[in-house]
Design an enzyme around this catalytic site. Sequence first.
Site: not given
Length: 660
Positions: A2, A74-75, A100, A102
């Site tokens: 993101c 957001r992605l 942003n 993981e």
Amino acid sequence: MCGICGFVSLKPVPNGERILQRMVEALHHRGPDGCGVLTVGDAEMRRNGETGKESTDSPLHRFTVSHAYIGHTRLAIIDLSEAGKQPMPNEDGSVWVTYNGEIYNFLELRSLLEQKGHRFRSRTDTEVLVHAYEEWGEGFVGKLRGMFAFALWDEERKRNGETEKRGSGAKGKLLLARDRLGIKPLYYAHLPDGTLVFASELRAILEHPQVSREIDPLAVDAYFAYGYIPAPLTIYRVVRKLPPAHYLVWQDGQITLHRYWQLDFTKKRTESAEELAEELRERLKETVKLHLISDVPLGAFLSGGMDSSSIVALMAQVSDRPVKTFSIGFDDEKFNELPYARLIAQRYGTEHHEFIVEAPTASLMPDLIGYFGEPFADSSALPTFIVSKIAREHVTVVLSGDGGDEIFAGYEWTRRTLLWTSKFQLPVANRQSPNPWREALIRHGTNLWHRLLKVWRDWRSGPVATFQRRTRTPFAIRQLLYSRDLLEALNGQVADYIQDDLIRSAPVSDWREVFLYCDTMLYLPDDCLTKVDRMSMAVALEVRPPLLDHTIVEFAASLPFDFKWRNGTTKWLLKQAMRNDLPQETMRQRKQGFSIPVAKWMRGPLGDEVSAYVNNRDQFLNPESVRRMIALHREGKVNFGHLLWRVYVWGVWREMVRDS
């Protein structure tokens, strides 16, 4: 993956919501699946203007609850539902996060937090951040395994079981954090009135009207020294990069920086090579499996080199479907690794896609440079963008081999530096015995005397000085480019200190590991990872580098140096670990990298474009010196290809900021 942005202030900000909206829009490419904002003003929470009620009609979900303005694009990767929207709160709305990245151990952390009574409303790793902060405070950052940059706003904190509500005005505190290796970016500007502005990219942070665009002369010198601008510098005086492995706390208008992790080479493993190779392979396999967690299509970059080939091999073994792989090549065979990529694709039956890269055009380069927000001269940004664009047509996430060269001694400058150091000569009977004169004769038929002189200088000056020359342009050459105004502004201060300080402070037990430490803490985050992040996020593609999981990096640091570089062989233990998974051609090939034939391009039309840029008045460069370098390069007397590329990128960037 993101984009995050926002600002906090000691007083209300006129047009604050409009400023935040512009910042969010500047990051739309990083998160095209949605966006949201949080504005903190009065103590009352409102959503879309209606107290206690949330509207789902607008694509921009808005939460209004004091002088904090936080945005997100957001992605969607994990939990694609509305529950994954950000900024995301805890149960009572006292802690909010925009994030942003993981977190690969989020399920483990979630389980621990649930045992302590925390309740979750989504399946995202994002929600783990707010509850982990509630439970463990600022120190929770050190528990995270993954790649991340986030901003966490704490409106009220629980102390000793009681809730402390802050008074009126600027309430709470803001926590900014960045992952250990700097995979994800985070910029900030601390302004004289105490305001803190932050964003994933420079283009967003510059949307705040109080952020000055005054250029930092030291950053200009850093750019021409390294080809990129190392943290904490940016091209602008007032803006800084948050360094990797750091978090920043803003409270009452003041900021403090904290380092939460340090790469340490001093603690060494003592097991046999066979045992360590087996452990390395198992660690890599476990890490690759973690990196495959996704609710969207996933693939891999495949250059054909050792690192990406290892990742693809392990992906194929733990995946239940064919791996989608993406490669690029060049019409210049010296830079083309496509045949090696095809070997891996064929061996593991991947769904393989290829593309040939040609010289950049004037119309493409400004767009690419614009994503960096400042001069950035790694020429492989162009092929990285192209392979990202190809991959995005098929997948949303790819795994890459980034990091292997830094942690396993894979770079050519490391190999040559060690070969050309008399202390590490091999036995005379070994055909690989380093003979700098012979190597120069074989590898460099042109410009022979110039290259022999360079080899002799490296031989005499020692390995550290040689490493410095190979990884930065000497100031004696840089100053030939500079105008009198820039030299006066520098006033004797030059950017060489950035690398020199790292060399002096490197926590190593073997001095050869200084090279790896500098590559990992300087070149990796500020060049390689910056390039991959901007070029992939330009097309909304998430790139995950399993080799940069910090547990793998720490394991590599614990290996004796001879397990990484042995008898002239780079990545020795990695090759031992993967010897049954990869073809011999992959194991034996010399590293080519992801570079483009800049020297060749600069002797063609691209050199004319450089001349055109320096004809325009630039108070930082000396046009006459640049034109002389172009002439010498075209005549084949000296290879100024990479330095002229830096001039070219500088010229394009200067034209862009003049027009903005």
